[in-house]
Design an enzyme around this catalytic site. Structure first.
Site, PDB file in Angstrom:
ATOM      1  N   HIS A 129       0.868  -1.182   0.000  1.00 56.28           N
ATOM      2  CA  HIS A 129       0.000   0.000   0.000  1.00 56.28           C
ATOM      3  C   HIS A 129       0.908   1.237   0.000  1.00 56.28           C
ATOM      4  O   HIS A 129       2.014   1.191   0.544  1.00 56.28           O
ATOM      5  CB  HIS A 129      -0.819  -0.051   1.296  1.00 56.28           C
ATOM      6  N   ASP A 206       2.859  -4.707   7.992  1.00 50.16           N
ATOM      7  CA  ASP A 206       1.675  -3.874   7.823  1.00 50.16           C
ATOM      8  C   ASP A 206       0.467  -4.784   8.026  1.00 50.16           C
ATOM      9  O   ASP A 206       0.123  -5.575   7.144  1.00 50.16           O
ATOM     10  CB  ASP A 206       1.690  -3.257   6.423  1.00 50.16           C
ATOM     11  N   GLN A 209      -4.783  -4.968   7.102  1.00 54.19           N
ATOM     12  CA  GLN A 209      -5.859  -5.834   6.607  1.00 54.19           C
ATOM     13  C   GLN A 209      -5.969  -7.141   7.391  1.00 54.19           C
ATOM     14  O   GLN A 209      -6.810  -7.972   7.058  1.00 54.19           O
ATOM     15  CB  GLN A 209      -5.648  -6.153   5.115  1.00 54.19           C
ATOM     16  N   LYS A 232     -10.362  -0.260  10.726  1.00 47.01           N
ATOM     17  CA  LYS A 232     -10.606  -1.408   9.842  1.00 47.01           C
ATOM     18  C   LYS A 232     -11.000  -2.646  10.636  1.00 47.01           C
ATOM     19  O   LYS A 232     -11.172  -3.719  10.074  1.00 47.01           O
ATOM     20  CB  LYS A 232      -9.349  -1.702   9.016  1.00 47.01           C
ATOM     21  N   CYS A 370      -4.732   2.633  -3.651  1.00 49.01           N
ATOM     22  CA  CYS A 370      -3.419   3.027  -3.108  1.00 49.01           C
ATOM     23  C   CYS A 370      -2.358   1.964  -3.414  1.00 49.01           C
ATOM     24  O   CYS A 370      -1.507   1.669  -2.575  1.00 49.01           O
ATOM     25  CB  CYS A 370      -3.474   3.297  -1.608  1.00 49.01           C
TER      26      CYS A 370
HETATM   27  C1  LIG Z   1      -2.510  -2.796   3.511  1.00 54.15           C
HETATM   28  C2  LIG Z   1      -2.808  -1.418   4.017  1.00 54.15           C
HETATM   29  N1  LIG Z   1      -1.835  -0.696   4.585  1.00 54.15           N
HETATM   30  C3  LIG Z   1      -2.064   0.535   5.058  1.00 54.15           C
HETATM   31  C4  LIG Z   1      -3.294   1.124   4.991  1.00 54.15           C
HETATM   32  C5  LIG Z   1      -3.466   2.515   5.518  1.00 54.15           C
HETATM   33  O1  LIG Z   1      -4.286   2.546   6.626  1.00 54.15           O
HETATM   34  P1  LIG Z   1      -4.730   3.928   7.258  1.00 54.15           P
HETATM   35  O2  LIG Z   1      -5.295   4.743   6.139  1.00 54.15           O
HETATM   36  O3  LIG Z   1      -5.747   3.557   8.267  1.00 54.15           O
HETATM   37  O4  LIG Z   1      -3.529   4.576   7.857  1.00 54.15           O
HETATM   38  C6  LIG Z   1      -4.340   0.412   4.403  1.00 54.15           C
HETATM   39  C7  LIG Z   1      -5.688   0.975   4.309  1.00 54.15           C
HETATM   40  O5  LIG Z   1      -6.131   1.670   3.456  1.00 54.15           O
HETATM   41  C8  LIG Z   1      -4.091  -0.884   3.896  1.00 54.15           C
HETATM   42  O6  LIG Z   1      -5.055  -1.587   3.308  1.00 54.15           O
END
Ligand SMILES: Cc1ncc(COP(=O)(O)O)c(C=O)c1O
Lengths: 412, 154
Positions: A129, A206, A209, A232, A370
């Site tokens: 991401h 990370d 998910q 999430k 993203c």
């Molecule tokens: C795999 C992953 N990493 C990071 C994020 C970023 O999360 P956040 O926007 O809550 O900081 C997301 C969510 O959009 C994600 O799916």
């Protein structure tokens, strides 16, 4: 953790815990298939926020009055709850942040700023991401470090055959996602962390998910850092977690400067608190942390193993049924996937498809999620993503397939 | 079938998205503009040739993206061929109003372009509809050579 089979859980009753799922969109019952972007919230979490504001609200670590003690206690209790939830050795290993993105930026700035030198390598993967990519690009620009990427195979899994040539002693950190938010791939975290350690690198996972979707224990995974977002996993927005191994957090300089994170301040110089408070400058999301603890209680009551079983069944079912639709390409591994499925259809662009679906109450996401480099890797500008959680049902997926059939007829 | 979606995806729009007109490159283009809508991944490459008076003698495009962005580009090229600079600018403003202003009456001068009116009910899709127009605006500004334009200004 108490293990319950998905079949013995009353999922209908659980669905009723989510007030928003009774909403309508464009005159149709809402089908919420965008939980990978943010999950919906059960009543018990909404009530925890309300209870905090009605009975406990005050700033933390500051006042000596009753409410301040209540707020501080509730906030620190939430930290303990998070520590238990992910198997951290102590609550001191839990830093509250705004979310996954801030957690990763914190590591890139505080740890990276101190320990990364010109020529060092940060190893990432092609499926990250943007929030696990851009912070490292910025760090590389500042320090002269280099980025390297584990490629993704056509089937959506990491090409681990390449690992020996990528993960060498110049790698200082291997940062990768647990579950891909576009492909649904579940990466072998424990194996990757072990390989990182074998060359003297640290590992960052990370878990955006995965944290609310499957059982996880940082000591079993063997990771050094783990980042996730409350929103999430049934929690509120504005709260997230950085887990860091105690000795590593203690070795890191502050991230932001301000109140809450200092022991004493003179005009020229300050002494900083120990981790985790060193990294929590200013008034934190107190209600957010309390809401997250309520979400954790809720999730644990259902059981993460049952949730995982339920959701991955849904995702596999959806992936299977999508193949009925002519001209549809489904991304990600076939055998095992997280709670989502990404696809493209010849008949319609993802944005036309999601606009169309929305008219029938079906909320999906269309676009690059993203994950622009990953989209490029697969030769598409974007996909349509249906993502699930334990409140979704097989009937909703059947309805999605009907709506997609209608879309094919409409656009072809 | 709900009316809003039918209004957005009128038959003319679907037809232009399936079989875009003026689709291709101009070998003797004076200016080529690459337009992109990073939020969606829509892309268009617009070729424009001017006559001695500065009017748009010929205009063609290539690209890919959603039905709205592609149909908008197709309809636009049909409308703008042979138009003077002043007319193009006037139409650009009228088109922008058409897809954004809830109340605006669609002016007759827009002709076929009025089928894009349904976009105003879908604010997230305005950028898709405007992409080709942003490109033509850039083409006028630039006059010659190559340029890029994005719906998300850096
Ligand atoms: C795999 C992953 N990493 C990071 C994020 C970023 O999360 P956040 O926007 O809550 O900081 C997301 C969510 O959009 C994600 O799916």
């Amino acid at each position: 953790m108490h293990r319950i089979a998905a079949s013995s859980v009353d999922w209908k009753a659980i669905r009723a815990d989510f007030p928003i799922l009774r909403e309508q969109a464009h005159g149709h019952p809402l089908i919420y298939f965008d939980s990978a972007a943010t999950s919906q919230k059960p009543r018990i979490v909404i009530e925890a926020l309300r209870n905090f504001y009605e009975h406990e609200n005050a700033n933390v670590h500051r006042g000596l009055h009753t409410l301040s003690s209540r707020a501080t206690e509730a906030y620190e209790k939430s930290r303990k709850r998070v520590a238990e939830y992910i198997g951290a050795a102590s609550a001191d290993e839990i830093v509250f942040t705004r979310g996954t993105t801030e957690s990763i930026n914190l590591v890139a700035q505080a740890w990276g700023g101190k320990f990364i030198r010109e020529g060092d390598v940060i190893l990432l993967t092609e499926m990250e991401h943007h929030s696990n990519l851009v912070p490292w690009q910025l760090l590389a620009e500042r320090t002269g470090a280099r980025l390297r990427f584990v490629p993704v195979r056509d089937n959506g899994t990491l090409d681990l055959d390449q690992l020996p040539s990528l993960l060498k002693s110049d790698v200082k950190l291997f940062a990768f996602t647990h579950i891909s938010n576009s492909l649904g791939t579940i990466n072998p975290v424990a194996q990757l962390c072990e390989k990182a350690h074998a060359v003297g690198a640290l590992s960052l996972v990370d878990a955006a998910q995965s944290a609310g979707h499957l059982p996880m224990d940082v000591r079993v995974l063997g990771c050094d850092f783990l980042a996730f977002s409350g929103h999430k996993m049934c929690g509120p927005t504005g709260i997230g977690v950085l887990y860091g191994r105690a000795d590593i957090l203690d070795s890191m300089p502050p991230y932001h400067g301000g109140g809450e994170m200092i022991v004493s301040v003179a005009l020229e110089k300050s002494a900083f608190k120990k981790a985790p408070h060193r990294f929590e400058a200013g008034t934190p999301s107190i209600a957010g942390a309390i809401g997250l603890a309520a979400a954790i209680d809720y999730i644990e009551q259902i059981g993460r193993a049952a949730i995982f079983e339920h959701d991955s069944q849904l995702a596999r079912y959806a992936a299977d049924r999508l193949t009925e639709l002519a001209g549809t390409r489904v991304f990600g591994p076939k055998e095992e996937r997280g709670a989502l499925v990404g696809f493209v259809m010849d008949a319609a662009h993802p944005h036309d498809l999601t606009t169309f679906a929305d008219q029938y109450g079906l909320a999906m996401r269309g676009g690059h999620h993203c994950n622009q480099p990953l989209m490029r890797r697969f030769g598409v500008s974007g996909t349509t993503r249906a993502s699930f959680y334990f409140y979704n049902t097989v009937e909703e997926i059947d309805r999605m397939i009907e709506i997609l059939h209608a879309a094919v007829r409409f656009f072809s | 079938m709900t009316t809003e979606i039918e209004e957005l995806y009128q038959e003319v729009i679907l037809d232009h998205s399936r079989r875009p007109r003026n689709f291709g490159e101009l070998a003797d283009a004076a200016v080529r503009v690459h337009g992109d809508n990073p939020a969606c991944g829509d892309e268009i490459h617009l070729d424009v040739k001017f006559d001695t008076s500065g009017a748009l003698e010929d205009i063609k495009f290539t690209g890919h993206g959603c039905a709205i962005s592609q149909a908008s580009a197709s309809l636009m090229t049909m409308k703008l061929k042979g138009k003077s600079r002043a007319e193009v600018v006037e139409m650009l403003c009228a088109f922008h109003d058409l897809v954004t202003e809830e109340t605006s009456e669609a002016p007759k001068t827009l002709g076929d372009l009025r089928v894009m009116k349904g976009v105003r009910k879908f604010p997230q899709r305005v950028k898709c509809a405007m992409l080709a127009w942003r490109a033509v605006e850039q083409a006028l500004e630039q006059g010659a050579g190559e340029a890029t334009v994005s719906t998300e200004p850096a």
